[in-house]
Design an enzyme around this catalytic site. Structure first.
Site, mmCIF file in Angstrom:
data_model
loop_
_atom_site.group_PDB
_atom_site.id
_atom_site.type_symbol
_atom_site.label_atom_id
_atom_site.label_comp_id
_atom_site.label_asym_id
_atom_site.label_seq_id
_atom_site.Cartn_x
_atom_site.Cartn_y
_atom_site.Cartn_z
ATOM 1 C CG HIS A 333 -0.145 -0.005 2.522
ATOM 2 N ND1 HIS A 333 0.688 -1.023 2.892
ATOM 3 C CD2 HIS A 333 -0.054 0.922 3.495
ATOM 4 C CE1 HIS A 333 1.255 -0.733 4.047
ATOM 5 N NE2 HIS A 333 0.822 0.445 4.438
ATOM 6 C CG ASP A 334 3.479 2.230 2.567
ATOM 7 O OD1 ASP A 334 2.456 2.916 2.755
ATOM 8 O OD2 ASP A 334 4.030 1.567 3.467
HETATM 9 C C1 NOJ Z 1 4.512 2.228 7.284
HETATM 10 C C2 NOJ Z 1 3.163 2.009 6.691
HETATM 11 O O1 NOJ Z 1 3.253 1.002 5.724
HETATM 12 C C3 NOJ Z 1 2.701 3.331 6.145
HETATM 13 O O2 NOJ Z 1 1.549 3.195 5.375
HETATM 14 C C4 NOJ Z 1 2.502 4.263 7.297
HETATM 15 O O3 NOJ Z 1 2.146 5.549 6.797
HETATM 16 C C5 NOJ Z 1 3.769 4.393 8.123
HETATM 17 N N1 NOJ Z 1 4.389 3.134 8.395
HETATM 18 C C6 NOJ Z 1 3.501 5.068 9.433
HETATM 19 O O4 NOJ Z 1 2.812 4.211 10.297
#
Ligand code: NOJ
Length: 539
Positions: A333-334
């Site tokens: 999702h990132d």
């Molecule tokens: C990693 C997560 O995958 C991401 O989506 C999130 O914004 C950050 N950690 C902060 O928790």
């Protein structure tokens, strides 16, 4: 299924985007929606056949970072449903032999968590030391130069108590102070609560930041940094992450998992120059390799080439201790979606590669149908990262658009005429229903591969042996009580590949990334692969 080692794969579900249930019908996915789609994952005629799901955070949250800012670790956010809905989901999943993993956020809470609300009341509040508050420097500036991943300083001034507090992400996500044993116990208690309910595993978020230098030393300036890059990389994160205490904190979590039978923890632990493969594996090994693992995200940052993938996999497999296991993760999702990052044909080839590697592959919802990054207009941006550091391609909304179930309006995701992020415009041509009706779809290929993993555990646990790497070809073998050879053609040209002489077996094709007509074909000394083809041969 006997234990986690026999799980053929994990599907990451981003609950906001999976399925909006008709009960809530608010354009945001929820737990009832997920329950209604469990049959797609396993247990029905057309199921994908995957053994486990991981849900991105579903706990109470003001949603500044869409659930990665938790205000109550033991409650379900009403947006997703109720505790009863969660219990039902767990029961229904287990009835289908699907394991359920939750996303645990140990590094920070929401600024609306009761602990932080208390901590902000006064400098002497008992919860003050749950977080990292520090005085300003004499000139009023923050205590050190640490940066927030989401842009700007990692310190936020708290006017009422006249100190700064640390937040490695948003200011609404204050970092917990893991040196404080009360924090350690409180977080262990959270894990105990969910494991006690029957949750099978935990994905632990952002573990790198949990351990920071006790003296809060300045991070060194990154001399290689150039304008235009993600501003977070202006410094080398030498002191703001990975302090030596980190392993002890992680061990607290694995020890809780050990109190129960057959639970796992997978750490979100990216590799970089300050934390190469060697140190990740050393970390896992020193903690508890039977219970803990780390995602291998390298494929998300690799060039698409035989040499690059071969080098990454060979090195990782060589370091991995026997009792540890790999969790290869090619999208999440990132990051940009696999089919957008590398191309559609390439995504098919990588499906064969990912699902024939040792360990437990982790897929991201929609990866199995080749979903692409959505196009998000400036008015539609939701991601706080894109809002704070705009126009650098860092935004994560494109990879989080609603699941494409069918060609019905809104792709079958919601009955409402809008959703929290727009449905991709390609949903009519690319959706689950369409792919379920085609034997040669990417979805069918995933079914074949998950089924192979189910039938032949050598693909999960067997030895990994590198056979050959050229500029175009990456070939390896999986062996144990059975034997499979995987040949991947990374080039856009047809390739004729000689199988090594010492293989000494007549093989047949059991899966092909593109040409399903090859399945069943016999192969002896050589094999021809079309552009971007990947074949699995059974000896
Ligand atoms: C990693 C997560 O995958 C991401 O989506 C999130 O914004 C950050 N950690 C902060 O928790």
């Amino acid at each position: 299924m006997d234990n986690w080692r026999d799980v053929n794969g994990i599907m990451q579900i981003y609950p906001r985007s999976y399925q909006d249930s008709s009960a809530s019908n608010d354009g945001v996915g929820d737990l009832r929606g997920i329950i209604s789609r469990l049959g797609y994952l396993k247990g029905e005629k057309d199921s994908l056949g995957i053994d486990a799901i991981w849900l991105s955070p579903i706990f109470t949250s003001p949603m500044h970072d869409f659930g990665y800012d938790v205000s109550d670790y033991k409650e379900i956010d009403p947006l997703f449903g109720t505790m009863q809905d969660f219990d039902d989901l767990l029961r229904e999943a287990h009835a289908r032999d699907i394991r359920v993993m939750l996303d645990f956020v140990p590094n920070h809470t929401s600024s609306e968590h009761q602990w932080f609300i208390e901590a902000c009341k006064s400098r002497t509040n008992p919860y003050r030391d749950y977080y990292i508050f520090r005085d300003a420097r004499p000139d009023g500036s923050p205590p050190n130069n640490w940066l927030s991943v989401f842009g700007g300083s990692a310190w936020q001034w708290h006017e009422q108590t006249k100190q700064y507090y640390l937040h490695s992400f948003l200011s609404q996500q204050p970092d917990l102070n893991w040196q404080n044993t009360a924090v350690q116990q409180a977080m262990a208690d959270v894990l105990r609560f969910w494991f006690g309910k029957g949750v099978d595993g935990i994905r632990a978020d952002a573990i790198r930041w949990m351990g920071k230098n006790i003296d809060l030393l300045d991070d060194p300036i990154n001399s290689a940094f150039t304008a235009g890059q993600d501003p977070y990389h202006a410094v080398e994160h030498r002191y703001s992450r990975f302090s030596p205490e980190l392993n002890g904190y992680l061990k607290i979590m694995t020890d809780v998992a050990r109190e129960h039978d057959d639970k796992i923890l997978i750490f979100e632990d990216h590799l970089d120059s300050l934390s190469p493969v060697e140190s990740q594996i050393r970390r896992i090994n020193s903690i508890d390799p039977e219970v803990a693992g780390a995602f291998n995200f390298e494929a998300m940052h690799r060039q698409f080439s035989a040499r690059s993938f071969s080098e990454m996999i060979n090195r990782y497999q060589a370091y991995l201790p026997a009792q540890a296991r790999a969790f290869y993760c090619f999208s999440n999702h990132d990051e940009s979606r696999l089919a957008s990052r590398f191309g559609e044909k390439q995504a098919r080839m990588l499906a064969v590669l990912q699902l024939t590697l040792p360990g437990t592959p982790v897929l991201y919802y929609g990866q199995e149908i080749g979903m692409r990054d959505g196009v998000i207009s400036p008015e539609e941006v939701q991601d706080p990262f894109e809002k704070r550091v705009p126009n650098k391609g860092l935004g994560r909304d494109p990879a989080r658009t609603p699941m494409q179930w069918s060609d019905e309006p809104m792709a079958g995701f919601t009955k409402l005429n809008r959703s929290w992020l727009p449905v991709n415009s390609d949903y009519v041509a690319n959706n689950v229903r369409l792919q379920q009706h085609s034997n040669n779809s990417l979805l069918s290929l995933h079914k074949t591969l998950f089924n192979l993993r189910k039938q032949h555990h050598v693909l999960l646990h067997g030895e990994f042996k590198h056979l050959q790497t050229t500029s175009d070809i990456f070939m390896f073998e999986r062996k144990g009580e059975e034997r499979f050879i995987v040949v991947c053609n990374f080039s856009e040209q047809t390739a004729h590949v000689l199988l090594p002489h010492n293989l000494d077996c007549e093989a047949h094709v059991v899966a092909a990334a593109h040409n399903a007509a090859m399945v069943g074909e016999k192969v002896r000394d050589s094999v021809t692969l079309e552009a971007l083809e990947a074949l699995v041969l059974a000896c």
